[in-house]
Write a protein that holds these residues in place. Sequence first.
Motif, PDB file in Angstrom:
ATOM      1  N   ASN A 173      70.071   0.320 -13.949  1.00 29.38           N
ATOM      2  CA  ASN A 173      71.108  -0.508 -13.320  1.00 29.38           C
ATOM      3  C   ASN A 173      71.033  -1.966 -13.750  1.00 29.38           C
ATOM      4  O   ASN A 173      71.064  -2.880 -12.942  1.00 29.38           O
ATOM      5  CB  ASN A 173      71.038  -0.403 -11.789  1.00 29.38           C
ATOM      6  CG  ASN A 173      72.285  -0.940 -11.107  1.00 29.38           C
ATOM      7  OD1 ASN A 173      73.316  -1.123 -11.746  1.00 29.38           O
ATOM      8  ND2 ASN A 173      72.186  -1.203  -9.815  1.00 29.38           N
TER       9      ASN A 173
ATOM     10  N   GLY B 270      76.944   0.540  -9.702  1.00 26.95           N
ATOM     11  CA  GLY B 270      75.510   0.305  -9.605  1.00 26.95           C
ATOM     12  C   GLY B 270      74.794   1.166  -8.594  1.00 26.95           C
ATOM     13  O   GLY B 270      73.635   1.531  -8.785  1.00 26.95           O
TER      14      GLY B 270
ATOM     15  N   ARG C  96      75.365   6.811 -12.880  1.00 31.00           N
ATOM     16  CA  ARG C  96      75.529   5.739 -13.860  1.00 31.00           C
ATOM     17  C   ARG C  96      75.587   6.289 -15.282  1.00 31.00           C
ATOM     18  O   ARG C  96      76.399   5.852 -16.103  1.00 31.00           O
ATOM     19  CB  ARG C  96      74.393   4.717 -13.720  1.00 31.00           C
ATOM     20  CG  ARG C  96      74.478   3.868 -12.454  1.00 31.00           C
ATOM     21  CD  ARG C  96      73.483   2.733 -12.481  1.00 31.00           C
ATOM     22  NE  ARG C  96      72.105   3.160 -12.351  1.00 31.00           N
ATOM     23  CZ  ARG C  96      71.445   3.320 -11.210  1.00 31.00           C
ATOM     24  NH1 ARG C  96      72.061   3.071 -10.064  1.00 31.00           N
ATOM     25  NH2 ARG C  96      70.170   3.688 -11.183  1.00 31.00           N
TER      26      ARG C  96
END
Length: 275
Positions: free
Chosen positions: A84, A92, A99
């Motif tokens: 992140n 995030g 992600r």
Amino acid sequence: MVASAKETKTSRRAKDRLHHVHARAGIRQDGLLRALGPELRGIWGIAEDAEAGRVREIVLLRLNRVLERFADPLMPEIVWTAYNLGVDPVNGGAGMVGRIRTMVGRGRVAVSERTCTRRFYDFLGSVKNSLDGFQEDLTGEDFRLASRWIAENVRPERTGGTPRDPVPSVMRMFLDGTVCGPADEAGAPIPARLGAHGEWFCVFTDERLLAEYRAVTGAGWVRIRHRTGREVVLAAARRDAATGVLVNPRPTRGAGIHAALPLTPDSIARLVVRG
């Protein structure tokens, strides 16, 4: 013997805690200090009362020390997405899996989600191994850079040491990886004859890209065969006609030549030595 057993147990606990770092919001998660656990904090030199910002900086720097050992040009994108950093804040909190899925879906890497996940765990294995070795001291300049990377949500630049030439890195990744492409009935690659552009073996790094190409162009190849990039390059080098390798050609006329991996005498020489 007691001390050795204790050290082994400490190392094992620290390695187990590494799986908490990429969880949830990664290095931006609340309670990162607690998630690291006392064993991992001790190895990485993180004080029990360290402020959250300093904790993130140290974790980032320790991870980056390991990442710098990888020549794979895709690894920084995969690793920092997992942790992140340099990620859209909207995504995030999606967790590592979310992600990486978003990264692949947006075309930021030309490999599958499965490949990204596998490479990430290769990196994580190297981080675990690093815990048993010497931990370099972190300097004021290190912390200044880490603070900027986090505040600006950007990824570390590759600095220090001997500069890496990205071309050999990409070549090595291609040669060692598996690609798929059209083959004749005997299983040999089929060359694409592109007129003034010469003859090429067209290969794809992901089956989905190949399927898209066939759907758009209506290509009716007899067979599809998987082989290593090294095998494709050697097959091209053995042909009487000068032949290059075209990686992930686009399904539109006249596009994609710039994405080729041409065979130069120097690259063939390195290939033969390495093979």
